[in-house]
Write a protein that holds these residues in place. Structure first.
Motif, mmCIF file in Angstrom:
data_model
loop_
_atom_site.group_PDB
_atom_site.id
_atom_site.type_symbol
_atom_site.label_atom_id
_atom_site.label_comp_id
_atom_site.label_asym_id
_atom_site.label_seq_id
_atom_site.Cartn_x
_atom_site.Cartn_y
_atom_site.Cartn_z
ATOM 1 N N ALA A 1 3.688 -33.205 -5.782
ATOM 2 C CA ALA A 1 2.931 -32.293 -4.924
ATOM 3 C C ALA A 1 3.154 -30.841 -5.338
ATOM 4 N N LEU A 2 4.353 -30.528 -5.782
ATOM 5 C CA LEU A 2 4.699 -29.151 -6.120
ATOM 6 C C LEU A 2 4.309 -28.755 -7.538
ATOM 7 N N TYR A 3 4.297 -29.740 -8.461
ATOM 8 C CA TYR A 3 4.203 -29.369 -9.876
ATOM 9 C C TYR A 3 3.062 -30.028 -10.649
ATOM 10 N N TRP A 4 2.383 -31.012 -10.099
ATOM 11 C CA TRP A 4 1.392 -31.744 -10.896
ATOM 12 C C TRP A 4 0.039 -31.722 -10.207
ATOM 13 N N LYS A 5 -0.907 -31.000 -10.813
ATOM 14 C CA LYS A 5 -2.248 -30.951 -10.248
ATOM 15 C C LYS A 5 -2.974 -32.293 -10.349
ATOM 16 N N GLY A 6 -2.565 -33.110 -11.313
ATOM 17 C CA GLY A 6 -3.241 -34.386 -11.516
ATOM 18 C C GLY A 6 -2.766 -35.497 -10.601
ATOM 19 N N ALA A 7 -1.787 -35.240 -9.750
ATOM 20 C CA ALA A 7 -1.313 -36.257 -8.813
ATOM 21 C C ALA A 7 -2.430 -36.635 -7.845
ATOM 22 N N THR A 8 -2.593 -37.930 -7.597
ATOM 23 C CA THR A 8 -3.676 -38.404 -6.738
ATOM 24 C C THR A 8 -3.142 -39.024 -5.449
ATOM 25 N N ILE B 1 6.092 -12.907 -5.997
ATOM 26 C CA ILE B 1 7.146 -13.876 -6.322
ATOM 27 C C ILE B 1 7.031 -14.321 -7.770
ATOM 28 N N ASN B 2 8.126 -14.854 -8.235
ATOM 29 C CA ASN B 2 8.145 -15.502 -9.538
ATOM 30 C C ASN B 2 8.404 -16.984 -9.292
ATOM 31 N N ALA B 3 7.338 -17.725 -9.107
ATOM 32 C CA ALA B 3 7.462 -19.145 -8.757
ATOM 33 C C ALA B 3 7.747 -19.984 -9.966
ATOM 34 N N ILE C 1 18.859 -25.957 -7.546
ATOM 35 C CA ILE C 1 17.577 -26.599 -7.843
ATOM 36 C C ILE C 1 16.712 -26.690 -6.592
ATOM 37 N N ALA C 2 17.344 -27.061 -5.471
ATOM 38 C CA ALA C 2 16.590 -27.227 -4.229
ATOM 39 C C ALA C 2 15.926 -25.927 -3.796
ATOM 40 N N PHE C 3 16.673 -24.840 -3.786
ATOM 41 C CA PHE C 3 16.109 -23.581 -3.303
ATOM 42 C C PHE C 3 15.151 -22.954 -4.304
ATOM 43 N N VAL C 4 15.572 -22.904 -5.578
ATOM 44 C CA VAL C 4 14.795 -22.166 -6.585
ATOM 45 C C VAL C 4 13.550 -22.928 -7.022
ATOM 46 N N PHE C 5 13.679 -24.231 -7.284
ATOM 47 C CA PHE C 5 12.556 -24.982 -7.842
ATOM 48 C C PHE C 5 11.786 -25.794 -6.800
ATOM 49 N N PHE C 6 12.378 -26.061 -5.661
ATOM 50 C CA PHE C 6 11.682 -26.777 -4.603
ATOM 51 C C PHE C 6 11.356 -25.859 -3.427
ATOM 52 N N GLY C 7 12.351 -25.087 -3.001
ATOM 53 C CA GLY C 7 12.188 -24.292 -1.791
ATOM 54 C C GLY C 7 11.089 -23.259 -1.875
ATOM 55 N N LYS C 8 11.064 -22.479 -2.955
ATOM 56 C CA LYS C 8 10.055 -21.418 -3.073
ATOM 57 C C LYS C 8 8.642 -21.984 -3.075
#
Length: 543
Positions: free
Chosen positions: A436-443, A541-543, A88-95
């Motif tokens: 920060a990585l996945y939500w554009k609506g984060a403020t 890449i395939n993010a 999870i760390a490398f594939v979904f967070f690291g990239k």
């Protein structure tokens, strides 16, 4: 043990470490080299450096001893370490961290979050949390390594502290992260060889895999009454559901450590050290194998030591070591089954485990002070003069703080410091890092509210509710005459289990009702991720 031979091996080991540190120094010419190892680390070095930073002496000796007491149910932590801490760390967070970090020009977790949310306060707050809390954790690792040297090499504790910290700080200070990753990779290989030999020898001594595990299962009737009362059902079974032991294992050991790893600043920075996401993919398999050999072997050998001790002494492992100290189970077991030469490898592996973790801790502490705290105050986008010298001075400040703490901290601090650091990082940083990585609506407001509330909640729980830390600090005892503010099960539920949902809810709730970040900045952050194109030449890449 032949001390002369041991000293020769230690000098050779330190000599190789020194050469690798010098290689890092000779290739460190600018901030990028010092902070993220130039961004061109190969997959093998990434996997070994990440794993060696992840695993310290306490993971092998300390947690291995705990497994000797509680049983193979701790292998669930190995599963979480591999699935969450590596895959999870490398594939979904690291990239995504790599690509977004490159787009923002970030070199640290604090800088990444500060730039993603366009907030100098967030950058400074994250860095301050790291600089304030991490020295206690680093001092605990240093204490363990120094006490180890004191007992084995017959040197004074103060001398061991100064020598160990001085050597580590030297190659970190001058070699930066390049020096750290090079030495980490060497130390990781040494640790891997040690654990592989230990696993094979254990099964050979106990008659094979199936007979060894069957013998361990048959020892269930020998579980001490005190452990049975806590929910222990044997060394090959999970503790009774809802029991104190179940809560401790599941919430603190398995989930607390397994999830907490995702927001460790010294690990997150590793994502920024490789050239492309493809190289990170290659590191996943190697990292998974390494973590299995470190934690998986410790959690297998620890319980199986009971079989050996019963066969040899008629008593289980915890009853066979001095004063019932779980930290002595693994050393005592290895001394019983291994040839003399293995003792030297064991000592070098333990020294490598301590030094590899310390080096990353020194680096992230120093960088948090100079690059992030001072950088946030100085202003974004402004180049510091003599930045390499300033960063090296930051390492020196971290060294002084950690060495001082290693002389003043009370006994038994290692477990408390580890829990405090992992819990605080996860509850305080993880929600806004995922956002920060996945939500554009984060403020920005949502991130600030989440961080502050998370820090307050986890500190309150550790000081007043969670039994181990609350009893050690003694505030509740002094104020109310009892060890903790609440009763069971809250006293054994890890603060992460309570604090993380609270900080996550605050983050989402506040973000939904506050002003969003400017759209053009958000698009800049997510551009490479959505288009499947990297700013790196020739990389898709395939993010």
């Amino acid at each position: 043990m032949n001390l002369a031979l041991l000293w020769i091996l230690v000098v050779i080991y330190l000599g190789i470490t020194g050469i690798l540190g010098y290689m890092g120094y000779s290739r460190t010419k600018e901030d990028k080299d010092y902070l993220i190892a130039g961004g061109d680390v190969n997959p093998f070095v990434l996997a070994m450096s990440y794993g060696a930073t992840f695993i310290s002496t306490s993971a092998i000796v300390g947690f291995g001893g705990v497994a000797g007491l509680f049983g193979m149910s701790l292998l669930w932590l190995t599963f979480f370490n591999i699935f969450v801490g590596i895959f999870i760390a490398f594939v979904f967070f690291g990239k995504r961290t790599l690509l977004m970090g490159r787009a923002l020009g970030s070199y640290t977790l604090a800088e990444f979050l500060g730039q993603r949310y366009q907030s100098r306060f967030i950058r400074g707050f994250v860095a301050s949390q790291v600089f304030i809390i991490l020295p206690v954790y680093a001092a605990a690792v240093l204490i363990g390594g120094a006490r180890f040297m004191e007992g084995v090499l017959s040197v004074d504790y103060a001398v061991a502290v100064m020598v160990l910290s001085g050597i580590v700080a030297a190659y970190v200070m001058w070699g930066g992260l390049r020096g750290v990753v090079y030495t980490d990779a060497f130390q990781a290989v040494l640790m891997f060889i040690f654990m592989l030999i230990m696993l094979i020898t254990t099964y050979v001594k106990l008659g094979g895999i199936v007979p060894a595990h069957q013998a361990l299962t048959n020892l269930a009737s020998m579980v001490p009454d005190s452990l049975k009362a806590g929910g222990h059902q044997g060394w090959t079974a999970m503790p009774k559901f809802g029991s104190p032991l179940w809560w401790t294992q599941v919430s603190t050991i398995i989930l607390g450590v397994g999830i907490g790893v995702l927001a460790q600043p010294q690990l997150v920075v590793r994502y920024l050290t490789v050239r492309s996401p493809k190289q990170m993919n290659r590191a996943v398999l190697m990292g998974g194998i390494f973590i299995f050999m470190m934690t998986g072997v410790a959690f297998i050998v620890g319980p199986l030591s009971n079989v050996w001790f019963v066969q040899e002494t008629g008593k289980i492992a915890i009853a066979s070591v001095a004063n019932g100290n779980v930290d002595l189970i693994i050393p005592a077991f290895l001394k019983s089954i291994m040839p003399q030469w293995f003792s030297y490898l064991f000592l070098l592996a333990m020294l490598a485990a301590a030094m590899s973790t310390l080096s990353s801790q020194f680096h992230v502490q120093g960088v948090s002070l100079t690059h992030d705290i001072f950088g946030a105050f100085y202003g974004p986008g402004r180049k510091l003069k003599n930045s390499l010298l300033i960063n090296r001075l930051g390492i020196l400040v971290a060294l002084v703080a950690v060495v001082w703490l290693s002389f003043v901290l009370p006994p038994g601090i290692i477990a408390i410091a580890t829990a405090f650091f992992f819990g605080t990082c996860a509850v305080t940083f993880l929600p806004i890092y995922v956002g920060a990585l996945y939500w554009k609506g984060a403020t920005r407001s949502g991130a600030v509210a989440s961080m502050v509330s998370g820090a307050v909640v986890v500190t309150f729980l550790l000081l007043f509710v969670h039994a181990k830390e609350a009893a050690a600090v003694g505030l509740v005892q002094a104020l109310l005459g009892r060890p903790a503010l609440l009763g069971f099960p809250w006293t054994v539920v890890d603060p992460l289990i309570i604090g993380l949902p609270i900080s996550t809810a605050v983050f989402i709730g506040v973000s939904l009702v506050t002003q969003p970040i400017k759209e053009e900045h958000v698009e800049r952050c997510f551009h490479d991720l959505e288009d499947g194109k990297s700013s790196l030449p020739g990389e898709t890449i395939n993010a």
